[in-house]
Design a protein around this motif. Structure first.
Motif, mmCIF file in Angstrom:
data_model
loop_
_atom_site.group_PDB
_atom_site.id
_atom_site.type_symbol
_atom_site.label_atom_id
_atom_site.label_comp_id
_atom_site.label_asym_id
_atom_site.label_seq_id
_atom_site.Cartn_x
_atom_site.Cartn_y
_atom_site.Cartn_z
ATOM 1 N N GLN A 135 -2.266 2.856 2.655
ATOM 2 C CA GLN A 135 -2.559 1.447 2.907
ATOM 3 C C GLN A 135 -2.809 0.737 1.584
ATOM 4 O O GLN A 135 -3.580 1.198 0.743
ATOM 5 C CB GLN A 135 -3.736 1.271 3.855
ATOM 6 C CG GLN A 135 -5.065 1.791 3.359
ATOM 7 C CD GLN A 135 -6.174 1.572 4.374
ATOM 8 O OE1 GLN A 135 -6.092 2.036 5.504
ATOM 9 N NE2 GLN A 135 -7.219 0.865 3.976
ATOM 10 N N LEU A 136 -2.124 -0.378 1.403
ATOM 11 C CA LEU A 136 -2.167 -1.144 0.158
ATOM 12 C C LEU A 136 -3.031 -2.380 0.376
ATOM 13 O O LEU A 136 -2.549 -3.442 0.770
ATOM 14 C CB LEU A 136 -0.734 -1.521 -0.251
ATOM 15 C CG LEU A 136 0.170 -0.304 -0.542
ATOM 16 C CD1 LEU A 136 1.642 -0.686 -0.419
ATOM 17 C CD2 LEU A 136 -0.128 0.275 -1.911
ATOM 18 N N LEU A 183 0.839 -3.146 4.004
ATOM 19 C CA LEU A 183 0.552 -3.981 2.830
ATOM 20 C C LEU A 183 0.053 -5.344 3.279
ATOM 21 O O LEU A 183 0.700 -6.011 4.097
ATOM 22 C CB LEU A 183 1.831 -4.150 2.000
ATOM 23 C CG LEU A 183 1.847 -5.235 0.925
ATOM 24 C CD1 LEU A 183 0.938 -4.849 -0.234
ATOM 25 C CD2 LEU A 183 3.282 -5.470 0.431
ATOM 26 N N ILE A 184 -1.087 -5.765 2.764
ATOM 27 C CA ILE A 184 -1.579 -7.110 3.043
ATOM 28 C C ILE A 184 -1.380 -7.983 1.813
ATOM 29 O O ILE A 184 -1.641 -7.559 0.675
ATOM 30 C CB ILE A 184 -3.054 -7.090 3.500
ATOM 31 C CG1 ILE A 184 -3.454 -8.488 3.994
ATOM 32 C CG2 ILE A 184 -3.987 -6.574 2.428
ATOM 33 C CD1 ILE A 184 -4.710 -8.508 4.820
ATOM 34 N N THR A 198 -0.959 -12.280 5.182
ATOM 35 C CA THR A 198 0.051 -11.748 6.100
ATOM 36 C C THR A 198 0.245 -10.260 5.823
ATOM 37 O O THR A 198 0.262 -9.836 4.667
ATOM 38 C CB THR A 198 1.392 -12.493 5.940
ATOM 39 O OG1 THR A 198 1.174 -13.892 6.142
ATOM 40 C CG2 THR A 198 2.415 -11.997 6.956
ATOM 41 N N MET A 199 0.386 -9.486 6.899
ATOM 42 C CA MET A 199 0.522 -8.029 6.793
ATOM 43 C C MET A 199 1.969 -7.602 7.002
ATOM 44 O O MET A 199 2.681 -8.160 7.846
ATOM 45 C CB MET A 199 -0.360 -7.352 7.842
ATOM 46 C CG MET A 199 -0.378 -5.840 7.756
ATOM 47 S SD MET A 199 -1.544 -5.222 6.521
ATOM 48 C CE MET A 199 -3.081 -5.334 7.457
ATOM 49 N N PHE A 200 2.394 -6.579 6.253
ATOM 50 C CA PHE A 200 3.736 -6.010 6.367
ATOM 51 C C PHE A 200 3.624 -4.488 6.353
ATOM 52 O O PHE A 200 2.579 -3.920 6.033
ATOM 53 C CB PHE A 200 4.617 -6.430 5.185
ATOM 54 C CG PHE A 200 4.798 -7.902 5.022
ATOM 55 C CD1 PHE A 200 5.851 -8.551 5.647
ATOM 56 C CD2 PHE A 200 3.922 -8.657 4.230
ATOM 57 C CE1 PHE A 200 6.044 -9.914 5.493
ATOM 58 C CE2 PHE A 200 4.103 -10.020 4.078
ATOM 59 C CZ PHE A 200 5.166 -10.653 4.709
ATOM 60 N N PHE A 201 4.730 -3.824 6.682
ATOM 61 C CA PHE A 201 4.874 -2.407 6.352
ATOM 62 C C PHE A 201 6.173 -2.253 5.580
ATOM 63 O O PHE A 201 7.108 -3.045 5.736
ATOM 64 C CB PHE A 201 4.826 -1.507 7.600
ATOM 65 C CG PHE A 201 6.028 -1.577 8.494
ATOM 66 C CD1 PHE A 201 7.122 -0.746 8.297
ATOM 67 C CD2 PHE A 201 6.062 -2.474 9.558
ATOM 68 C CE1 PHE A 201 8.229 -0.806 9.136
ATOM 69 C CE2 PHE A 201 7.162 -2.538 10.401
ATOM 70 C CZ PHE A 201 8.252 -1.706 10.194
#
Length: 422
Positions: A135-136, A183-184, A198-201
Protein backbone atom coordinates in the motif's frame (compact mmCIF):
# COMPACT_ATOMS: atom_id res chain seq x y z
CA UNK A 1 -18.93 -16.45 28.27
CA UNK A 2 -17.90 -19.97 27.26
CA UNK A 3 -14.81 -20.10 25.05
CA UNK A 4 -14.82 -23.88 24.64
CA UNK A 5 -15.27 -25.22 21.11
CA UNK A 6 -18.78 -26.15 20.08
CA UNK A 7 -19.11 -29.62 18.53
CA UNK A 8 -19.01 -28.00 15.08
CA UNK A 9 -15.91 -25.98 15.97
CA UNK A 10 -14.22 -29.04 17.45
CA UNK A 11 -14.86 -30.93 14.22
CA UNK A 12 -13.46 -28.05 12.19
CA UNK A 13 -10.38 -27.88 14.45
CA UNK A 14 -9.79 -31.60 13.97
CA UNK A 15 -10.06 -31.18 10.19
CA UNK A 16 -7.56 -28.30 10.26
CA UNK A 17 -5.14 -30.17 12.48
CA UNK A 18 -5.25 -33.28 10.30
CA UNK A 19 -4.56 -31.29 7.14
CA UNK A 20 -1.67 -29.34 8.70
CA UNK A 21 -0.16 -32.54 10.12
CA UNK A 22 -0.23 -34.07 6.65
CA UNK A 23 0.94 -31.06 4.63
CA UNK A 24 3.03 -28.66 6.72
CA UNK A 25 6.71 -28.20 5.75
CA UNK A 26 8.04 -29.98 8.84
CA UNK A 27 11.64 -29.48 7.77
CA UNK A 28 11.23 -25.72 8.37
CA UNK A 29 9.63 -25.98 11.82
CA UNK A 30 12.83 -25.59 13.88
CA UNK A 31 13.76 -22.41 11.99
CA UNK A 32 10.25 -20.99 12.22
CA UNK A 33 10.15 -21.54 15.97
CA UNK A 34 13.41 -19.60 16.35
CA UNK A 35 12.20 -16.73 14.17
CA UNK A 36 12.80 -13.25 15.49
CA UNK A 37 10.48 -10.30 14.94
CA UNK A 38 10.41 -9.00 11.37
CA UNK A 39 11.13 -12.26 9.54
CA UNK A 40 10.17 -15.91 9.37
CA UNK A 41 13.63 -17.13 10.36
CA UNK A 42 14.06 -19.39 7.34
CA UNK A 43 17.63 -19.50 6.04
CA UNK A 44 18.02 -23.07 4.74
CA UNK A 45 15.98 -22.20 1.63
CA UNK A 46 14.82 -19.00 -0.06
CA UNK A 47 12.28 -17.63 2.47
CA UNK A 48 10.12 -16.11 -0.28
CA UNK A 49 10.00 -19.40 -2.16
CA UNK A 50 9.04 -21.20 1.04
CA UNK A 51 6.33 -18.64 1.84
CA UNK A 52 4.78 -18.84 -1.62
CA UNK A 53 4.89 -22.63 -1.67
CA UNK A 54 3.04 -22.90 1.66
CA UNK A 55 0.47 -20.26 0.66
CA UNK A 56 -0.12 -22.00 -2.69
CA UNK A 57 -0.64 -25.35 -0.99
CA UNK A 58 -3.12 -23.79 1.40
CA UNK A 59 -4.99 -22.13 -1.47
CA UNK A 60 -5.26 -25.34 -3.45
CA UNK A 61 -6.85 -27.05 -0.45
CA UNK A 62 -9.16 -24.13 0.38
CA UNK A 63 -7.32 -22.86 3.45
CA UNK A 64 -6.14 -19.45 2.12
CA UNK A 65 -7.90 -16.27 3.28
CA UNK A 66 -10.56 -18.40 4.95
CA UNK A 67 -13.01 -15.52 5.56
CA UNK A 68 -13.04 -14.36 1.92
CA UNK A 69 -15.86 -15.55 -0.36
CA UNK A 70 -15.07 -18.72 -2.30
CA UNK A 71 -15.32 -16.93 -5.65
CA UNK A 72 -12.45 -14.66 -4.60
CA UNK A 73 -10.12 -17.43 -3.43
CA UNK A 74 -11.36 -17.89 0.13
CA UNK A 75 -13.49 -20.44 1.94
CA UNK A 76 -16.41 -18.37 3.19
CA UNK A 77 -15.44 -19.36 6.72
CA UNK A 78 -16.73 -17.78 9.91
CA UNK A 79 -14.52 -15.51 12.04
CA UNK A 80 -14.15 -18.20 14.71
CA UNK A 81 -13.04 -20.70 12.07
CA UNK A 82 -10.41 -18.22 11.01
CA UNK A 83 -9.22 -17.97 14.63
CA UNK A 84 -9.10 -21.76 14.92
CA UNK A 85 -6.97 -21.95 11.77
CA UNK A 86 -4.54 -19.36 13.11
CA UNK A 87 -4.25 -21.25 16.40
CA UNK A 88 -3.57 -24.57 14.70
CA UNK A 89 -1.22 -23.21 12.02
CA UNK A 90 1.19 -22.23 14.80
CA UNK A 91 4.77 -21.48 13.70
CA UNK A 92 3.91 -22.06 10.03
CA UNK A 93 1.87 -18.86 10.18
CA UNK A 94 5.16 -16.95 10.14
CA UNK A 95 5.53 -17.93 6.48
CA UNK A 96 2.58 -15.70 5.66
CA UNK A 97 4.18 -12.46 6.86
CA UNK A 98 4.88 -11.22 3.32
CA UNK A 99 1.16 -11.49 2.51
CA UNK A 100 -0.24 -9.60 5.52
CA UNK A 101 -0.60 -6.25 3.74
CA UNK A 102 -2.24 -7.78 0.70
CA UNK A 103 -4.55 -10.11 2.59
CA UNK A 104 -5.38 -7.82 5.49
CA UNK A 105 -5.43 -4.36 3.92
CA UNK A 106 -5.36 -4.24 0.12
CA UNK A 107 -7.65 -7.23 -0.44
CA UNK A 108 -10.56 -5.87 1.64
CA UNK A 109 -10.26 -2.50 -0.13
CA UNK A 110 -10.30 -4.09 -3.59
CA UNK A 111 -13.21 -6.28 -2.50
CA UNK A 112 -15.18 -3.22 -1.42
CA UNK A 113 -14.53 -0.91 -4.39
CA UNK A 114 -13.27 -2.76 -7.49
CA UNK A 115 -15.49 -4.06 -10.27
CA UNK A 116 -16.65 -7.67 -10.17
CA UNK A 117 -14.37 -8.52 -13.09
CA UNK A 118 -11.38 -6.98 -11.30
CA UNK A 119 -12.15 -8.79 -8.05
CA UNK A 120 -12.26 -12.15 -9.83
CA UNK A 121 -9.01 -11.33 -11.64
CA UNK A 122 -6.91 -10.01 -8.74
CA UNK A 123 -8.21 -11.50 -5.49
CA UNK A 124 -7.68 -15.26 -6.14
CA UNK A 125 -3.97 -14.79 -7.09
CA UNK A 126 -3.59 -12.53 -4.06
CA UNK A 127 -5.13 -15.15 -1.77
CA UNK A 128 -2.92 -17.87 -3.26
CA UNK A 129 0.30 -15.89 -2.80
CA UNK A 130 0.92 -15.74 -6.54
CA UNK A 131 0.87 -11.93 -6.43
CA UNK A 132 2.03 -9.78 -3.52
CA UNK A 133 0.52 -6.36 -2.83
CA UNK A 134 1.69 -3.28 -0.92
CA UNK A 135 0.00 0.00 0.00
CA UNK A 136 1.37 3.36 -1.13
CA UNK A 137 0.15 5.84 1.48
CA UNK A 138 2.76 7.66 3.63
CA UNK A 139 4.80 10.58 2.28
CA UNK A 140 7.88 12.49 3.52
CA UNK A 141 6.04 15.80 3.96
CA UNK A 142 2.89 14.29 5.43
CA UNK A 143 4.17 12.77 8.66
CA UNK A 144 1.20 11.34 10.53
CA UNK A 145 -1.21 13.42 8.44
CA UNK A 146 -2.16 11.06 5.61
CA UNK A 147 -4.49 13.68 4.13
CA UNK A 148 -1.48 15.99 3.73
CA UNK A 149 -0.13 13.91 0.85
CA UNK A 150 1.23 15.62 -2.29
CA UNK A 151 1.59 12.84 -4.87
CA UNK A 152 -0.42 14.18 -7.83
CA UNK A 153 -2.73 12.36 -10.19
CA UNK A 154 -3.69 14.40 -13.26
CA UNK A 155 -5.75 13.43 -16.27
CA UNK A 156 -3.64 12.68 -19.35
CA UNK A 157 -3.88 15.31 -22.07
CA UNK A 158 -4.17 12.75 -24.88
CA UNK A 159 -7.87 12.12 -24.28
CA UNK A 160 -7.32 8.51 -23.16
CA UNK A 161 -8.90 9.08 -19.76
CA UNK A 162 -5.75 7.74 -18.08
CA UNK A 163 -4.18 9.34 -15.04
CA UNK A 164 -0.55 10.52 -14.83
CA UNK A 165 1.08 10.11 -11.40
CA UNK A 166 4.04 12.12 -10.07
CA UNK A 167 5.36 12.20 -6.53
CA UNK A 168 6.93 10.13 -3.77
CA UNK A 169 5.85 7.67 -1.10
CA UNK A 170 7.92 6.50 1.87
CA UNK A 171 7.94 3.72 4.48
CA UNK A 172 6.29 1.36 2.00
CA UNK A 173 6.62 -2.14 3.43
CA UNK A 174 7.46 -4.86 0.91
CA UNK A 175 7.54 -2.60 -2.15
CA UNK A 176 10.74 -4.25 -3.36
CA UNK A 177 9.04 -7.62 -3.90
CA UNK A 178 5.43 -6.54 -4.55
CA UNK A 179 3.61 -7.12 -7.82
CA UNK A 180 0.64 -4.81 -7.24
CA UNK A 181 -0.32 -1.90 -4.97
CA UNK A 182 -3.08 0.41 -3.91
CA UNK A 183 -2.17 4.09 -4.20
CA UNK A 184 -3.78 7.22 -2.78
CA UNK A 185 -3.15 10.49 -4.64
CA UNK A 186 -4.22 14.11 -4.72
CA UNK A 187 -6.42 14.91 -7.70
CA UNK A 188 -7.71 18.34 -6.61
CA UNK A 189 -5.53 20.74 -4.58
CA UNK A 190 -8.18 23.50 -4.65
CA UNK A 191 -10.47 21.85 -2.07
CA UNK A 192 -9.86 20.95 1.62
CA UNK A 193 -7.26 18.25 1.95
CA UNK A 194 -9.59 15.35 2.79
CA UNK A 195 -11.84 16.06 -0.21
CA UNK A 196 -9.29 16.13 -3.02
CA UNK A 197 -7.97 12.57 -2.80
CA UNK A 198 -8.49 9.61 -5.16
CA UNK A 199 -7.49 5.95 -4.77
CA UNK A 200 -6.14 3.65 -7.50
CA UNK A 201 -4.54 0.24 -7.83
CA UNK A 202 -1.62 -0.42 -10.17
CA UNK A 203 1.19 -2.77 -11.11
CA UNK A 204 4.47 -2.14 -9.31
CA UNK A 205 6.18 -2.98 -12.61
CA UNK A 206 4.62 0.08 -14.28
CA UNK A 207 7.08 2.28 -16.22
CA UNK A 208 8.19 5.29 -14.19
CA UNK A 209 8.25 3.60 -10.76
CA UNK A 210 11.55 3.61 -8.85
CA UNK A 211 11.97 1.72 -5.56
CA UNK A 212 14.76 2.50 -3.08
CA UNK A 213 15.06 0.25 0.04
CA UNK A 214 15.64 2.00 3.38
CA UNK A 215 18.31 0.52 5.66
CA UNK A 216 16.91 0.05 9.17
CA UNK A 217 18.63 0.00 12.56
CA UNK A 218 18.06 -3.76 12.83
CA UNK A 219 19.96 -4.37 9.59
CA UNK A 220 16.86 -5.18 7.56
CA UNK A 221 15.33 -3.22 4.66
CA UNK A 222 11.63 -3.91 4.90
CA UNK A 223 10.67 -0.29 4.21
CA UNK A 224 11.16 1.58 0.95
CA UNK A 225 10.93 4.92 -0.78
CA UNK A 226 8.87 4.78 -3.98
CA UNK A 227 9.12 7.48 -6.65
CA UNK A 228 6.60 8.12 -9.47
CA UNK A 229 7.71 9.81 -12.67
CA UNK A 230 4.84 10.17 -15.15
CA UNK A 231 3.36 6.79 -14.18
CA UNK A 232 0.22 6.07 -16.22
CA UNK A 233 -2.83 4.41 -14.65
CA UNK A 234 -6.08 3.64 -16.55
CA UNK A 235 -9.19 5.20 -15.06
CA UNK A 236 -10.65 1.69 -14.84
CA UNK A 237 -8.18 1.07 -11.99
CA UNK A 238 -9.68 3.83 -9.86
CA UNK A 239 -11.16 2.63 -6.55
CA UNK A 240 -14.16 4.71 -5.61
CA UNK A 241 -15.14 8.11 -6.98
CA UNK A 242 -12.80 10.91 -7.95
CA UNK A 243 -12.31 12.95 -4.80
CA UNK A 244 -13.60 10.10 -2.64
CA UNK A 245 -10.22 8.61 -1.82
CA UNK A 246 -10.36 9.51 1.87
CA UNK A 247 -13.47 7.37 2.36
CA UNK A 248 -11.81 4.50 0.50
CA UNK A 249 -8.64 4.85 2.58
CA UNK A 250 -10.63 4.49 5.81
CA UNK A 251 -11.53 0.96 4.74
CA UNK A 252 -7.82 0.24 4.33
CA UNK A 253 -6.81 1.93 7.57
CA UNK A 254 -9.40 0.19 9.73
CA UNK A 255 -8.39 -3.18 8.30
CA UNK A 256 -4.72 -2.22 8.71
CA UNK A 257 -5.15 -1.58 12.42
CA UNK A 258 -7.10 -4.80 12.80
CA UNK A 259 -4.35 -6.74 11.00
CA UNK A 260 -1.51 -5.09 12.90
CA UNK A 261 -3.17 -5.05 16.32
CA UNK A 262 -4.60 -8.57 16.25
CA UNK A 263 -1.64 -10.18 14.50
CA UNK A 264 1.24 -8.36 16.19
CA UNK A 265 3.43 -10.48 18.42
CA UNK A 266 3.93 -8.74 21.74
CA UNK A 267 6.72 -11.14 22.66
CA UNK A 268 5.00 -12.25 25.88
CA UNK A 269 5.14 -16.05 25.30
CA UNK A 270 8.84 -15.77 24.46
CA UNK A 271 9.49 -13.62 27.55
CA UNK A 272 7.64 -16.05 29.82
CA UNK A 273 9.68 -18.94 28.42
CA UNK A 274 12.90 -16.96 28.96
CA UNK A 275 11.98 -16.20 32.58
CA UNK A 276 11.31 -19.88 33.26
CA UNK A 277 14.85 -20.89 32.30
CA UNK A 278 17.02 -17.79 32.83
CA UNK A 279 19.36 -18.09 35.81
CA UNK A 280 20.00 -14.85 37.71
CA UNK A 281 22.23 -14.25 40.77
CA UNK A 282 19.13 -14.88 42.90
CA UNK A 283 17.89 -17.99 41.11
CA UNK A 284 15.45 -18.40 38.21
CA UNK A 285 13.99 -15.14 36.97
CA UNK A 286 10.45 -16.53 37.33
CA UNK A 287 11.00 -16.89 41.08
CA UNK A 288 11.56 -13.16 41.49
CA UNK A 289 8.46 -11.39 42.81
CA UNK A 290 9.06 -8.25 40.73
CA UNK A 291 9.47 -10.31 37.56
CA UNK A 292 6.23 -12.18 38.24
CA UNK A 293 4.43 -8.88 38.76
CA UNK A 294 5.60 -7.66 35.35
CA UNK A 295 4.60 -10.94 33.73
CA UNK A 296 1.15 -10.77 35.28
CA UNK A 297 0.60 -7.28 33.91
CA UNK A 298 1.63 -8.29 30.40
CA UNK A 299 -0.38 -11.53 30.58
CA UNK A 300 -3.53 -9.54 31.31
CA UNK A 301 -2.76 -7.05 28.56
CA UNK A 302 -2.05 -9.79 26.01
CA UNK A 303 -5.30 -11.56 26.88
CA UNK A 304 -7.19 -8.30 26.47
CA UNK A 305 -5.65 -7.84 23.03
CA UNK A 306 -6.75 -11.32 22.01
CA UNK A 307 -10.36 -10.80 22.99
CA UNK A 308 -10.49 -7.29 21.57
CA UNK A 309 -9.45 -8.91 18.28
CA UNK A 310 -12.25 -11.45 18.66
CA UNK A 311 -14.71 -8.58 19.10
CA UNK A 312 -13.59 -7.08 15.81
CA UNK A 313 -13.86 -10.44 14.06
CA UNK A 314 -17.41 -10.77 15.37
CA UNK A 315 -18.24 -7.38 13.86
CA UNK A 316 -16.86 -8.51 10.51
CA UNK A 317 -18.99 -11.66 10.70
CA UNK A 318 -22.05 -9.40 10.91
CA UNK A 319 -21.00 -7.66 7.71
CA UNK A 320 -19.75 -4.54 9.47
CA UNK A 321 -16.62 -2.56 8.55
CA UNK A 322 -13.87 -2.77 11.21
CA UNK A 323 -14.30 0.26 13.43
CA UNK A 324 -12.14 2.68 15.42
CA UNK A 325 -11.94 0.23 18.33
CA UNK A 326 -9.20 -1.54 16.36
CA UNK A 327 -6.99 1.42 17.18
CA UNK A 328 -7.02 0.17 20.79
CA UNK A 329 -5.40 -3.12 19.84
CA UNK A 330 -2.75 -1.52 17.68
CA UNK A 331 -1.92 1.12 20.31
CA UNK A 332 -1.61 -1.36 23.17
CA UNK A 333 0.26 -4.04 21.18
CA UNK A 334 2.95 -1.65 19.94
CA UNK A 335 3.72 -0.22 23.38
CA UNK A 336 3.63 -3.68 24.99
CA UNK A 337 6.12 -5.10 22.50
CA UNK A 338 8.58 -2.30 23.15
CA UNK A 339 8.27 -2.63 26.93
CA UNK A 340 8.69 -6.41 26.85
CA UNK A 341 11.73 -6.25 24.57
CA UNK A 342 13.43 -3.65 26.78
CA UNK A 343 12.67 -5.65 29.93
CA UNK A 344 13.98 -8.87 28.40
CA UNK A 345 17.29 -7.23 27.49
CA UNK A 346 17.66 -5.71 30.96
CA UNK A 347 16.92 -9.07 32.53
CA UNK A 348 19.77 -10.68 30.60
CA UNK A 349 22.28 -7.98 31.66
CA UNK A 350 25.39 -8.00 29.42
CA UNK A 351 24.15 -10.96 27.40
CA UNK A 352 21.21 -8.86 26.31
CA UNK A 353 23.31 -7.15 23.67
CA UNK A 354 24.15 -10.43 21.91
CA UNK A 355 22.60 -10.51 18.48
CA UNK A 356 23.83 -13.88 17.26
CA UNK A 357 21.21 -16.64 17.00
CA UNK A 358 24.00 -19.23 16.94
CA UNK A 359 24.91 -18.20 20.47
CA UNK A 360 21.41 -17.60 21.78
CA UNK A 361 18.23 -17.50 19.76
CA UNK A 362 16.36 -15.80 22.63
CA UNK A 363 18.88 -12.95 22.87
CA UNK A 364 18.82 -12.32 19.15
CA UNK A 365 15.04 -12.36 19.11
CA UNK A 366 14.62 -9.71 21.82
CA UNK A 367 17.27 -7.43 20.42
CA UNK A 368 15.67 -7.61 16.98
CA UNK A 369 12.31 -6.93 18.58
CA UNK A 370 13.59 -3.86 20.43
CA UNK A 371 15.22 -2.42 17.32
CA UNK A 372 12.07 -2.97 15.27
CA UNK A 373 9.48 -2.04 17.91
CA UNK A 374 9.61 1.78 17.53
CA UNK A 375 8.37 1.36 13.97
CA UNK A 376 5.31 -0.52 15.22
CA UNK A 377 4.28 2.63 17.08
CA UNK A 378 4.44 4.66 13.87
CA UNK A 379 3.21 2.38 11.06
CA UNK A 380 -0.55 2.21 10.70
CA UNK A 381 -0.94 5.40 12.72
CA UNK A 382 1.24 6.87 15.48
CA UNK A 383 0.30 6.48 19.14
CA UNK A 384 -0.86 10.11 19.18
CA UNK A 385 -3.13 9.65 16.16
CA UNK A 386 -4.61 6.47 17.63
CA UNK A 387 -5.29 8.17 20.95
CA UNK A 388 -7.15 10.92 19.12
CA UNK A 389 -9.22 8.33 17.24
CA UNK A 390 -10.06 6.48 20.45
CA UNK A 391 -10.93 9.69 22.27
CA UNK A 392 -13.14 11.11 19.53
CA UNK A 393 -14.72 8.06 17.89
CA UNK A 394 -14.83 5.54 20.72
CA UNK A 395 -15.23 7.70 23.84
CA UNK A 396 -17.07 10.57 22.16
CA UNK A 397 -14.78 13.29 23.52
CA UNK A 398 -14.54 16.70 21.78
CA UNK A 399 -12.39 16.72 18.66
CA UNK A 400 -9.07 18.52 18.46
CA UNK A 401 -9.14 21.97 16.91
CA UNK A 402 -8.07 21.66 13.26
CA UNK A 403 -7.31 25.05 11.80
CA UNK A 404 -6.87 23.69 8.27
CA UNK A 405 -10.13 21.74 8.20
CA UNK A 406 -11.96 23.87 5.63
CA UNK A 407 -8.94 25.47 3.96
CA UNK A 408 -8.15 24.52 0.32
CA UNK A 409 -5.07 22.30 0.30
CA UNK A 410 -3.03 24.64 -1.89
CA UNK A 411 -3.59 27.47 0.60
CA UNK A 412 -2.29 25.63 3.67
CA UNK A 413 1.09 27.14 4.74
CA UNK A 414 4.05 24.77 4.73
CA UNK A 415 7.40 25.35 6.46
CA UNK A 416 6.47 28.95 7.17
CA UNK A 417 5.77 29.67 3.52
CA UNK A 418 2.52 29.64 1.56
CA UNK A 419 2.05 26.38 -0.33
CA UNK A 420 2.33 26.40 -4.08
CA UNK A 421 -0.89 27.02 -5.96
CA UNK A 422 -0.49 23.96 -8.15
Amino acid sequence: MNFDDTPEEAAFRAEVRAWIDANAPRELEPELKRAGFGGNGVTSVDPMVAAKAWQKKKAEAGWACLHWPKEYGGRGATPIQRVIWQQEEGPYGALGGVFIIGHGMCGPTVMAYASEEQKRRYLPPLAAGEEIWCQLFSEPAGGSDLAGLRTKAEKATDGSGDWIINGQKIWTSGAQYSDMAILITRTDPTVPKHKGLTMFFLSMKSPGIEIRPIKQANGQSGFNEVFFNDVRIPDAQRLGPVGGGWGVSLTTLMNERLSIGSGMSTGFPELFDLCCRLETPNGLAIDDRAVRSKLATWAIRTTGLKYNGFRSLSAISRGETPGPENSIGKLVAGATMQDIAAFALDLQAQMGIVNDPELSAANARFQAMLLRSPATRVEGGTDEILRNIIAERVLGLPADVRVDKDVPFNQIPTSGRQAAKS
